[in-house]
Design a protein around this motif. Sequence first.
Motif, PDB file in Angstrom:
ATOM      1  N   SER A 185       4.045  34.396  26.689  1.00 55.23           N
ATOM      2  CA  SER A 185       3.650  33.047  26.303  1.00 55.23           C
ATOM      3  C   SER A 185       3.788  32.873  24.796  1.00 55.23           C
ATOM      4  N   LEU A 186       3.916  31.639  24.374  1.00 54.17           N
ATOM      5  CA  LEU A 186       3.982  31.356  22.941  1.00 54.17           C
ATOM      6  C   LEU A 186       2.666  31.710  22.258  1.00 54.17           C
ATOM      7  N   ALA A 187       1.547  31.584  22.977  1.00 58.54           N
ATOM      8  CA  ALA A 187       0.252  31.947  22.392  1.00 58.54           C
ATOM      9  C   ALA A 187       0.211  33.426  22.041  1.00 58.54           C
ATOM     10  N   GLU A 188       0.795  34.269  22.891  1.00 56.35           N
ATOM     11  CA  GLU A 188       0.840  35.702  22.597  1.00 56.35           C
ATOM     12  C   GLU A 188       1.752  35.987  21.405  1.00 56.35           C
ATOM     13  N   GLN A 212       4.163  22.056  19.842  1.00 62.38           N
ATOM     14  CA  GLN A 212       3.941  21.327  21.090  1.00 62.38           C
ATOM     15  C   GLN A 212       2.805  21.950  21.903  1.00 62.38           C
ATOM     16  N   GLN A 213       2.542  23.237  21.667  1.00 65.75           N
ATOM     17  CA  GLN A 213       1.448  23.942  22.333  1.00 65.75           C
ATOM     18  C   GLN A 213       0.205  24.021  21.443  1.00 65.75           C
ATOM     19  N   ARG A 214       0.213  23.247  20.342  1.00 67.13           N
ATOM     20  CA  ARG A 214      -0.888  23.259  19.373  1.00 67.13           C
ATOM     21  C   ARG A 214      -1.098  24.648  18.777  1.00 67.13           C
ATOM     22  N   LEU A 215       0.021  25.307  18.493  1.00 70.46           N
ATOM     23  CA  LEU A 215      -0.001  26.637  17.898  1.00 70.46           C
ATOM     24  C   LEU A 215       0.731  26.611  16.568  1.00 70.46           C
ATOM     25  N   GLU A 216       0.415  27.539  15.692  1.00 66.40           N
ATOM     26  CA  GLU A 216       1.123  27.691  14.418  1.00 66.40           C
ATOM     27  C   GLU A 216       1.591  29.139  14.315  1.00 66.40           C
ATOM     28  N   ILE A 262      10.223  32.799  28.152  1.00 64.91           N
ATOM     29  CA  ILE A 262       9.016  32.155  27.639  1.00 64.91           C
ATOM     30  C   ILE A 262       8.291  31.516  28.813  1.00 64.91           C
ATOM     31  N   ALA A 263       7.033  31.896  28.983  1.00 67.79           N
ATOM     32  CA  ALA A 263       6.272  31.445  30.149  1.00 67.79           C
ATOM     33  C   ALA A 263       5.937  29.954  30.085  1.00 67.79           C
ATOM     34  N   ASP A 264       5.845  29.400  28.883  1.00 69.70           N
ATOM     35  CA  ASP A 264       5.494  27.987  28.733  1.00 69.70           C
ATOM     36  C   ASP A 264       6.664  27.095  29.132  1.00 69.70           C
TER      37      ASP A 264
END
Length: 319
Positions: A185-188, A212-216, A262-264
Amino acid sequence: MQYTLRQLAYLVAVADHGSVTEAAKALHTSQPGVSSAIAQLEEVFGLQLFMRHHARGVSLTPAGRSFIAAARQLLKQAEELTPQAQEISQSLRGRVTLGCFTTIAPILLPRLLSALRDAYPELEVDLLEGDARQLREALADGRIELALAYDLGLPESLHKLPLSGARPYALVAADHPLAGRGEVSLAELAAEPLVLLDLPHSREYFLSLFRQQRLEPKVGLRTINFELARGLVAAGFGYALLNLRPEVDVAYGGGKLACLDIADEVPRLPIMLAWPQALRLTRKAEAVRELCLQLLGGTADEGRPENLFKVCCASAIRR
């Protein structure tokens, strides 16, 4: 110029017929129009080209004979422009100019150009590699006729023919803890250092996937070089996000790599063939366009037949 080719044609016709009246008949135009053309040429060049004989037509002066020879030569050269233009616009031999996005070029161009050489052996391709901005500028100023590029920053003034699309993937070193996962995932990834492909528009695209996933993401090293990004990842400097995948998961330095889905939900990045809307393509450029559509068009998702894009980049095309 202060004269026209039509005026020169009138001049030659008068010389050939020995009469303004007969020349006008042969040209299906008016006698005053022919007389006016001759008078204007004599004024522009400061020469008397004909001697007028009452009721007996005209005859060339010595200066007129020399001038007529030059005029005939110029008209002959002008006539040759038509077949030359047809050769340029309709022939399938000669040169065509093609631009290609720098990261697409090493993966797709060798096989595309090989297929083009087999189909049109007399066609030569002049290549320009560049980023989105460089290709856009080259199309605008006429240095290239066509550009193979991602749909990143391409203006509305271009025709854009969709060819295929590549879903982004994550690239890590083969010994990275995530390497055996298959997907991530992009979070990981956001907590890991990102080796950013820092090309105009490309960097914004990759960063936007996180936002787009509210991640930096945590950007580490930056490079404009596709293979350097792969090499830095293989050397353990972080991960990279890329779209096209070479057939061999090994960096130039020998380090092994692993590609992760990418899982997202992330969109494919469309690959386009672009050219100016104001440009009428030559037959050579049309041949390149049709071959690109034949070889690169469609993806496995759309049930299209096997094509060059799938052969070159099967791993980069995700369902």
